[in-house]
Design a protein around this motif. Structure first.
Motif, short mmCIF file in Angstrom:
data_model
loop_
_atom_site.label_atom_id
_atom_site.label_comp_id
_atom_site.label_asym_id
_atom_site.label_seq_id
_atom_site.Cartn_x
_atom_site.Cartn_y
_atom_site.Cartn_z
N GLU A 111 0.78 -1.35 -0.11
CA GLU A 111 0.03 -0.03 -0.08
C GLU A 111 0.78 1.23 0.07
O GLU A 111 1.89 1.30 0.74
CB GLU A 111 -0.90 -0.09 1.23
CG GLU A 111 -2.04 -1.01 1.22
CD GLU A 111 -3.08 -0.77 2.41
OE1 GLU A 111 -4.07 -1.03 2.01
OE2 GLU A 111 -2.84 -0.35 3.39
N LEU B 204 -1.62 6.23 1.46
CA LEU B 204 -2.92 6.05 1.01
C LEU B 204 -3.22 4.61 1.54
O LEU B 204 -3.78 3.75 1.13
CB LEU B 204 -2.93 5.87 -0.79
CG LEU B 204 -2.76 6.98 -1.49
CD1 LEU B 204 -2.48 6.63 -2.91
CD2 LEU B 204 -3.50 8.18 -1.28
N ARG B 205 -2.98 4.65 2.97
CA ARG B 205 -3.26 3.27 3.48
C ARG B 205 -4.79 3.02 3.64
O ARG B 205 -5.52 3.87 3.92
CB ARG B 205 -2.87 3.48 4.89
CG ARG B 205 -1.10 3.55 5.25
CD ARG B 205 -0.37 2.41 4.44
NE ARG B 205 -0.85 1.22 4.77
CZ ARG B 205 -0.61 0.46 5.77
NH1 ARG B 205 0.13 1.13 6.85
NH2 ARG B 205 -1.28 -0.80 6.23
N GLN C 207 -6.46 1.78 1.09
CA GLN C 207 -7.12 1.94 -0.20
C GLN C 207 -6.69 0.68 -0.99
O GLN C 207 -7.14 0.54 -2.26
CB GLN C 207 -6.82 3.22 -0.80
CG GLN C 207 -7.36 4.43 0.24
CD GLN C 207 -6.97 5.80 -0.62
OE1 GLN C 207 -7.35 6.00 -1.68
NE2 GLN C 207 -6.58 6.76 0.21
N SER C 208 -6.02 -0.10 -0.64
CA SER C 208 -5.43 -1.22 -1.34
C SER C 208 -4.75 -0.82 -2.82
O SER C 208 -5.00 -1.44 -3.75
CB SER C 208 -6.33 -2.12 -1.82
OG SER C 208 -7.11 -2.61 -0.52
N CYS C 209 -3.74 0.31 -2.77
CA CYS C 209 -3.41 0.79 -3.73
C CYS C 209 -2.01 1.34 -3.68
O CYS C 209 -1.82 1.77 -2.62
CB CYS C 209 -4.14 1.83 -4.71
SG CYS C 209 -4.37 3.28 -3.81
N GLN D 164 -2.67 5.89 -7.37
CA GLN D 164 -4.07 6.19 -7.28
C GLN D 164 -4.71 5.34 -8.43
O GLN D 164 -5.89 4.98 -8.30
CB GLN D 164 -4.26 7.50 -7.60
CG GLN D 164 -3.72 8.48 -6.52
CD GLN D 164 -4.87 9.66 -6.29
OE1 GLN D 164 -5.74 9.30 -5.52
NE2 GLN D 164 -4.62 10.79 -6.94
N TYR E 85 -2.58 -1.14 -8.43
CA TYR E 85 -2.51 -2.09 -7.20
C TYR E 85 -1.50 -2.86 -7.39
O TYR E 85 -0.92 -3.32 -8.46
CB TYR E 85 -3.77 -3.15 -7.26
CG TYR E 85 -3.63 -4.47 -6.42
CD1 TYR E 85 -4.26 -4.32 -5.22
CD2 TYR E 85 -3.01 -5.33 -7.04
CE1 TYR E 85 -4.19 -5.46 -4.34
CE2 TYR E 85 -2.90 -6.40 -6.16
CZ TYR E 85 -3.41 -6.41 -4.78
OH TYR E 85 -3.37 -7.59 -4.28
N PRO F 242 -7.64 -0.13 -9.07
CA PRO F 242 -8.02 1.15 -8.76
C PRO F 242 -8.83 1.80 -10.14
O PRO F 242 -9.70 2.63 -10.05
CB PRO F 242 -6.93 2.12 -8.49
CG PRO F 242 -5.80 1.06 -7.90
CD PRO F 242 -6.19 -0.24 -8.64
N LYS G 195 -12.18 0.31 -10.61
CA LYS G 195 -13.20 0.72 -9.54
C LYS G 195 -13.53 2.28 -9.82
O LYS G 195 -14.78 2.54 -9.70
CB LYS G 195 -12.21 0.80 -8.23
CG LYS G 195 -12.96 0.95 -6.86
CD LYS G 195 -12.22 0.95 -5.74
CE LYS G 195 -13.10 1.52 -4.41
NZ LYS G 195 -12.39 2.09 -3.57
#
Ligand code: 1HN
Length: 364
Positions: free
Chosen positions: A86, A90-91, A93-95, A98, A101, A180, A183
């Motif tokens: 991570e 950006l903890r 957010q699984s990325c 931005q 992943y 991401p 998403k």
């Protein structure tokens, strides 16, 4: 003729104190509206102002936890036993940037990671170990350190470790996915295969004979749409090419020797959302600084070196060795150094920048 105008028409607006503005913002908020002028500069910055920060995962720190995860949960129960990398800013957010992943996946001898498919595209970069395979569209490919393997969007894929006597250690690889991005577009779909391992319908290597020998079938369509028909790009060939180029061709003052992986049907990137690269920094390399809009994730294959990463006046230096991973975010200036020489794999979202006509690179 009598024309009645509002009292302030044609004049500068009356000075408004911040309390009046705040009250106004509060009033319009009831109607799901907000004032552009409070956010305009952040929305349209003069240059990319990413919230991502550089991140570094030393393999010696990560490895014990990968092995521990192997005792906590099976690959089958986890579906994919992965420690997500991570972005430190950006903890949750699984990325790692931005748009991208990244994670480190481990499979133990005898295990199966069950077959499924999803609209997200995936890449694997093998970090260590022998004896594991990935199956895509009825064909298996052995995973060897340094191999770059892809899973096209919406193709069934499963991984397994045969646990042969000569290859009986855990296998670890880097996963890169466009999670991401999908998403963002709300375009994610997934489903499981009816069987744990998809049926093998083709002998191993058929795809590389068909598409990976600098030749292409005379007839037929692209089997995976915009994605490369080749799903394994083995390291031995990549390594030899870079090695010979380093010894006998020009060295780029910024990159050393850097090649991009290619979809042989299009000349473009192997996947529509992600570009992949392998580069060799010659011994004694001191690179010139550059920056680009595509943030990139690195996996160190061989050798040692360091990279200075500069953004908004702040410099971060990562000193790297084999199997270390790191991320250089968008528009961060990077400068490479390597005394003994080094080989680096990387991936980024560059094809999307290029498709939108917004990719920028600045070489100092
Ligand atoms: C996935 O399918 C894999 O197939 C790895 O190995 C990581 C992360 C999120 C969603 C699906 C794999 C993944 C993933």
């Amino acid at each position: 003729m009598d024309m009645t105008l509002p009292p302030t028409a044609g004049q500068a607006p009356a000075p408004t104190d911040s309390a009046a503005r705040k009250a106004f913002y509060n009033d319009i908020s009831t109607f799901s509206m907000s004032p552009l002028w409070e956010v305009l500069h952040a929305l349209v910055p003069t240059s990319p102002n990413t919230p991502c920060v550089p991140g570094f995962w030393k393999y010696a720190d990560v490895y014990p936890y990968l092995m521990k995860s192997g005792q906590l949960i099976t690959a089958e129960e986890a579906v994919r036993r992965v420690l997500i990398l991570e972005n430190p800013a950006l903890r949750g957010q699984s990325c790692i940037t931005q748009s991208l992943y990244a994670g480190l996946q481990v499979i133990m001898p005898g295990e199966i990671a069950p077959s499924h498919r999803h609209t997200q595209s995936a890449l694997r970069f093998v970090v260590e170990g022998h004896g594991a395979y990935t199956a895509v569209d009825g064909e298996r490919t052995q995973m060897k350190p340094g191999d770059f393997i892809i899973t096209p969007s919406w193709t069934f894929h499963d991984h397994g470790h045969e646990g042969r006597v000569d290859a009986n250690a855990p296998v670890v690889w880097l996963d890169g996915l466009d999670i991401p991005m999908l998403k963002f577009f709300d375009a994610g779909f997934a489903e499981n295969h009816a069987e744990k391992s998809q049926p093998v319908t083709k002998p191993e290597g058929m795809t590389n004979y068909k598409y990976g020998a600098n030749m292409l079938p005379v007839r037929g369509n692209s089997p995976f749409g915009q994605t490369s028909p080749i799903f394994s790009y083995p390291y031995d060939r990549t390594r030899e090419a870079l090695h010979e180029l380093e010894n006998h061709a020009d060295i780029d003052a910024w990159d050393g020797v850097k090649l991009r992986y290619v979809n042989p049907l299009t000349g473009g990137s192997p996947m529509p959302t992600m570009a992949t690269f392998m580069q060799r920094l010659p011994a004694g390399f001191k690179g010139k600084p550059y920056r680009q809009t595509d943030g990139a994730v690195y996996s160190v294959v061989e050798g040692h070196g360091s990279v200075d990463i500069q953004f908004n006046g702040k410099v971060t230096t990562f000193t790297f060795g084999p199997k270390d991973h790191f991320v250089i975010p968008s528009w961060h200036t990077a400068t490479w150094h390597s005394a003994p020489g080094s080989v680096l794999f990387s991936f980024s979202d560059r094809p999307v920048h290029q498709a939108l006509g917004i990719h920028r690179e600045e070489r100092v």
